[in-house]
Design an enzyme around this catalytic site. Sequence first.
Site, PDB file in Angstrom:
ATOM      1  CE  LYS A  22      33.206 -38.243 -11.323  1.00 39.28           C
ATOM      2  NZ  LYS A  22      31.810 -38.072 -11.778  1.00 39.28           N
ATOM      3  NE  ARG A 121      24.997 -41.408 -17.792  1.00 43.24           N
ATOM      4  CZ  ARG A 121      26.063 -41.027 -17.095  1.00 43.24           C
ATOM      5  NH1 ARG A 121      27.157 -40.664 -17.714  1.00 43.24           N
ATOM      6  NH2 ARG A 121      26.052 -40.995 -15.781  1.00 43.24           N
TER       7      ARG A 121
END
Length: 417
Positions: A22, A121
């Site tokens: 992925k 993040r």
Amino acid sequence: MDIWHIRGGRRLEGVSFVQGSKNASLPILAASILAPLQCELHNVPQLRDVDAALRILRHLGCRAEQRGNEVYIDSTGLSGCSIPHHLMEEMRSSVIFMGALIARCGEARLSLPGGCQLGKRPIDLHVFALRQLGAEIEENGMEIQCFPSRLHGAEIFLPFPSVGATENTMLSACMAKGETVIHGAAREPEILALQDFLQTIGVHISGAGSDTIQIERGPMKKNVVSRIIPDRIVASTIACAAAATGGDVELRGIDPKQFSTVLHFLNKAGCDIMNNNRSVRVRSDGRLRAIGEVVTEPYPGFPTDAQPVLMAALLKAEGRSLIRETIFENRFRQVPELRRLGADISSSGQLAEIWGVDRLHGAAMTATDLRGGAAMIVAGLSADGETVICDDGHITRGYEHFDMRLRSLGADIYLEY
Ligand code: UD1
């Protein structure tokens, strides 16, 4: 809602071919828009995140379709440079389109990306690096706007080897005038895979795999065929499931060096590990022992993405194991769920402590994020009785036909959509 039903206690046995990665697929899909290009990609996993990237490509005016594990993209008709919030929020990797769009169009407009809730993040390192290439970027609440800019090569020092910031910088630098050197780059195998793809389409780039990458524009191809590397985190997950169930599984098509730190700890826990260049066999007699302390680090250290699945494999390992998470602030969300199975596990700040128990019993859990959900599957496979995992689509973001893959190894598991 996806509901995973597991009847645990069966050994995993047999051979498994590892799906495509992925995290290698997503930046390569973004890279397909760098120049007008017809691109055929093989071994692309069928995943929700891949689907989301294809929808972004179509929104930008490209043709993009997946048939089985092959993806066909034609980016000659790219007609837009903005990505709406509903597409950006589906995954963290949507932010990689920022570097690719600036490279192709000189501008971009997008919103902050989504993805697993593992902590703050931020994208400050992405913005820092792209600005050094000459991109004029303004952040306005949830929106990021890159005004029309002329990119030029630069010498960039990343203060932390962020995977996404390295990828975004690589992509933008491909179309900049002059040479770019990234110092302090991430060294993950997926960065090397992106370099291979960029070389295939004509970019002069070298150094990936080390912490210094050199990039310069080259004559771009119009048609390319490329193959996605195998997924080292899926391989790690199946290896941990084999260890946890006292199983014997051979993983084929993957270079064991790419997840050697995971194999090292499984070996320390008492598994036999037999490997060659393209496969690895993990054999466990089901009596695991604690492994001391594991610390997550940027590659080539122990991968944060494999931390939850190793944790799940250690729940019955005799003695005390410690896991220190240094990459994300909030990556122990699976801990309270795993306790429902009877695990003796606690976490405080960045440290989790596991005391191995003799038995785990099946229970109902809710998947908290992609790898946390995978950890619940590993734990459920090694628990007695029935486990049910309710999942709002996290696991299928990263694991392709995972119920079928595990069933082929003897697991009693099925996924109800
Ligand atoms: C990628 C992977 C993800 C993996 C992670 C770390 C993809 C699609 N995802 O995510 O599976 O867990 O690498 O190996 O490849 N950071 C900042 N500022 C930035 C960028 C990052 O502070 O501008 C921090 C993050 O908050 C985090 C750490 O750096 O704490 C690592 O992030 P990064 O390496 O960028 O991970 P991703 O690219 O998001």
